[in-house]
Write a protein that holds these residues in place. Structure first.
Motif, PDB file in Angstrom:
ATOM      1  N   SER A   1       0.854  -1.175   0.000  1.00 28.51           N
ATOM      2  CA  SER A   1       0.000   0.000   0.000  1.00 28.51           C
ATOM      3  C   SER A   1       0.894   1.229   0.000  1.00 28.51           C
ATOM      4  CB  SER A   1      -0.907   0.034   1.236  1.00 28.51           C
ATOM      5  OG  SER A   1      -1.657   1.226   1.257  1.00 28.51           O
ATOM      6  N   LYS A   2       0.430   2.297  -0.636  1.00 27.55           N
ATOM      7  CA  LYS A   2       1.182   3.550  -0.621  1.00 27.55           C
ATOM      8  C   LYS A   2       1.161   4.180   0.764  1.00 27.55           C
ATOM      9  CE  LYS A   2       0.376   4.535  -5.478  1.00 27.55           C
ATOM     10  NZ  LYS A   2      -0.286   5.433  -6.448  1.00 27.55           N
ATOM     11  N   ALA A   3       0.282   3.704   1.624  1.00 28.97           N
ATOM     12  CA  ALA A   3       0.118   4.273   2.958  1.00 28.97           C
ATOM     13  C   ALA A   3       1.024   3.650   4.016  1.00 28.97           C
ATOM     14  CB  ALA A   3      -1.334   4.143   3.396  1.00 28.97           C
ATOM     15  N   ALA A   4       1.675   2.525   3.711  1.00 27.61           N
ATOM     16  CA  ALA A   4       2.457   1.813   4.730  1.00 27.61           C
ATOM     17  C   ALA A   4       3.516   0.943   4.064  1.00 27.61           C
ATOM     18  CB  ALA A   4       1.535   0.944   5.580  1.00 27.61           C
ATOM     19  N   GLY A   5       4.422   0.444   4.886  1.00 21.70           N
ATOM     20  CA  GLY A   5       5.412  -0.499   4.390  1.00 21.70           C
ATOM     21  C   GLY A   5       4.759  -1.830   4.057  1.00 21.70           C
TER      22      GLY A   5
ATOM     23  N   GLU B   1      -2.812  -3.040  11.013  1.00 22.67           N
ATOM     24  CA  GLU B   1      -2.183  -1.714  11.089  1.00 22.67           C
ATOM     25  C   GLU B   1      -2.062  -1.095   9.702  1.00 22.67           C
ATOM     26  OE1 GLU B   1      -1.329   0.219  13.829  1.00 22.67           O
ATOM     27  OE2 GLU B   1      -2.580  -1.310  14.761  1.00 22.67           O
ATOM     28  N   MET B   2      -1.707  -1.904   8.713  1.00 25.23           N
ATOM     29  CA  MET B   2      -1.634  -1.414   7.337  1.00 25.23           C
ATOM     30  C   MET B   2      -3.003  -0.916   6.880  1.00 25.23           C
ATOM     31  SD  MET B   2      -0.654  -3.471   3.834  1.00 25.23           S
ATOM     32  CE  MET B   2       1.068  -3.070   3.582  1.00 25.23           C
ATOM     33  N   MET B   3      -4.045  -1.679   7.212  1.00 25.42           N
ATOM     34  CA  MET B   3      -5.399  -1.270   6.826  1.00 25.42           C
ATOM     35  C   MET B   3      -5.784   0.057   7.473  1.00 25.42           C
ATOM     36  SD  MET B   3      -7.699  -4.699   6.777  1.00 25.42           S
ATOM     37  CE  MET B   3      -7.187  -6.151   5.898  1.00 25.42           C
ATOM     38  N   LYS B   4      -5.456   0.228   8.732  1.00 27.14           N
ATOM     39  CA  LYS B   4      -5.776   1.487   9.412  1.00 27.14           C
ATOM     40  C   LYS B   4      -5.096   2.664   8.729  1.00 27.14           C
ATOM     41  CE  LYS B   4      -6.607  -0.600  13.940  1.00 27.14           C
ATOM     42  NZ  LYS B   4      -6.093  -0.767  15.311  1.00 27.14           N
ATOM     43  N   ARG B   5      -3.849   2.497   8.363  1.00 27.63           N
ATOM     44  CA  ARG B   5      -3.120   3.576   7.664  1.00 27.63           C
ATOM     45  C   ARG B   5      -3.675   3.792   6.263  1.00 27.63           C
ATOM     46  NH1 ARG B   5       2.534   1.495  10.014  1.00 27.63           N
ATOM     47  NH2 ARG B   5       2.347   2.534  12.024  1.00 27.63           N
TER      48      ARG B   5
ATOM     49  N   VAL C   1      -7.738  -4.923  -1.791  1.00 26.84           N
ATOM     50  CA  VAL C   1      -8.707  -4.570  -0.758  1.00 26.84           C
ATOM     51  C   VAL C   1      -8.892  -3.062  -0.870  1.00 26.84           C
ATOM     52  CG1 VAL C   1      -9.291  -4.587   1.694  1.00 26.84           C
ATOM     53  CG2 VAL C   1      -7.877  -6.418   0.759  1.00 26.84           C
ATOM     54  N   GLU C   2     -10.109  -2.653  -1.159  1.00 25.10           N
ATOM     55  CA  GLU C   2     -10.424  -1.237  -1.311  1.00 25.10           C
ATOM     56  C   GLU C   2     -10.593  -0.592   0.064  1.00 25.10           C
ATOM     57  OE1 GLU C   2     -10.500   0.437  -4.117  1.00 25.10           O
ATOM     58  OE2 GLU C   2     -10.364  -1.266  -5.494  1.00 25.10           O
ATOM     59  N   PRO C   3     -10.280   0.698   0.186  1.00 25.76           N
ATOM     60  CA  PRO C   3     -10.440   1.376   1.480  1.00 25.76           C
ATOM     61  C   PRO C   3     -11.852   1.255   2.064  1.00 25.76           C
ATOM     62  CG  PRO C   3      -9.213   2.769  -0.035  1.00 25.76           C
ATOM     63  CD  PRO C   3      -9.695   1.579  -0.823  1.00 25.76           C
ATOM     64  N   ALA C   4     -12.869   1.273   1.235  1.00 28.24           N
ATOM     65  CA  ALA C   4     -14.253   1.159   1.719  1.00 28.24           C
ATOM     66  C   ALA C   4     -14.527  -0.195   2.372  1.00 28.24           C
ATOM     67  CB  ALA C   4     -15.222   1.386   0.567  1.00 28.24           C
ATOM     68  N   ASP C   5     -13.776  -1.226   1.977  1.00 27.17           N
ATOM     69  CA  ASP C   5     -13.970  -2.575   2.519  1.00 27.17           C
ATOM     70  C   ASP C   5     -13.145  -2.843   3.778  1.00 27.17           C
ATOM     71  OD1 ASP C   5     -15.637  -3.086   0.343  1.00 27.17           O
ATOM     72  OD2 ASP C   5     -13.971  -3.858  -0.878  1.00 27.17           O
ATOM     73  N   MET C   6     -12.211  -1.951   4.083  1.00 28.69           N
ATOM     74  CA  MET C   6     -11.275  -2.218   5.175  1.00 28.69           C
ATOM     75  C   MET C   6     -11.880  -2.185   6.575  1.00 28.69           C
ATOM     76  SD  MET C   6      -7.820  -0.497   3.739  1.00 28.69           S
ATOM     77  CE  MET C   6      -7.399  -0.744   2.015  1.00 28.69           C
ATOM     78  N   PRO C   7     -12.812  -1.281   6.896  1.00 29.80           N
ATOM     79  CA  PRO C   7     -13.387  -1.347   8.248  1.00 29.80           C
ATOM     80  C   PRO C   7     -14.060  -2.692   8.534  1.00 29.80           C
ATOM     81  CG  PRO C   7     -13.837   0.794   7.277  1.00 29.80           C
ATOM     82  CD  PRO C   7     -13.251  -0.071   6.184  1.00 29.80           C
TER      83      PRO C   7
ATOM     84  N   ILE D   1      -6.756   3.249   5.287  1.00 28.94           N
ATOM     85  CA  ILE D   1      -8.044   3.941   5.422  1.00 28.94           C
ATOM     86  C   ILE D   1      -7.809   5.439   5.577  1.00 28.94           C
ATOM     87  CG2 ILE D   1     -10.031   4.317   6.947  1.00 28.94           C
ATOM     88  CD1 ILE D   1      -9.876   1.270   7.586  1.00 28.94           C
ATOM     89  N   ALA D   2      -6.878   5.800   6.469  1.00 30.27           N
ATOM     90  CA  ALA D   2      -6.594   7.213   6.723  1.00 30.27           C
ATOM     91  C   ALA D   2      -6.091   7.930   5.471  1.00 30.27           C
ATOM     92  CB  ALA D   2      -5.578   7.348   7.856  1.00 30.27           C
ATOM     93  N   ALA D   3      -5.329   7.213   4.633  1.00 31.63           N
ATOM     94  CA  ALA D   3      -4.779   7.810   3.415  1.00 31.63           C
ATOM     95  C   ALA D   3      -5.649   7.571   2.187  1.00 31.63           C
ATOM     96  CB  ALA D   3      -3.375   7.251   3.167  1.00 31.63           C
TER      97      ALA D   3
END
Length: 107
Positions: A7-11, A91-95, A37-43, A97-99
């Motif tokens: 993900s561009k949001a995390a390592g 943790e990657m998913m949380k980051r 996995v799309e951001p909308a599906d992550m929660p 989502i934020a990004a």
């Protein structure tokens, strides 16, 4: 096979096939060479992982209680719990989502 979640949001997060397959099934994805996995599906994915972790931990506690009640040694665990294996991906998913970034593997 080795899963390399990106993900561009995390390592990157790397998982071996068995763990990766298990986590993908928990979040409602079929194990595959490539995926997203799309951001909308992550929660919902995070909630599914947390529920699976809670179920695993409860099953472990129950097995220990049953063994203690019978005066036996509790069965050995797997060594590394689902909580430990899935934590980096959560943790990657949380980051992500934020990004507002997706998570991909195999690309």
């Amino acid at each position: 096979m080795i899963y390399k979640f990106k993900s561009k949001a995390a390592g990157d997060v790397i998982m071996m096939e068995g763990s990766g397959d298990h986590v993908l099934r928990i979040i409602g994805k079929q194990p595959a060479v490539k995926g997203i996995v799309e951001p909308a599906d992550m929660p919902a994915a995070i909630a599914a992982i947390e529920a699976a972790v809670a179920a695993e931990e409860e099953a472990r506690r129950q097995a220990q209680a049953d063994a203690a009640a019978e005066g036996k040694t509790p069965p050995p665990g797997d060594g590394v719990s689902l909580r430990q294996r899935a934590w980096p991906l959560v943790e990657m998913m949380k980051r992500a989502i934020a990004a507002d970034e997706e998570i991909v593997w195999g690309v």
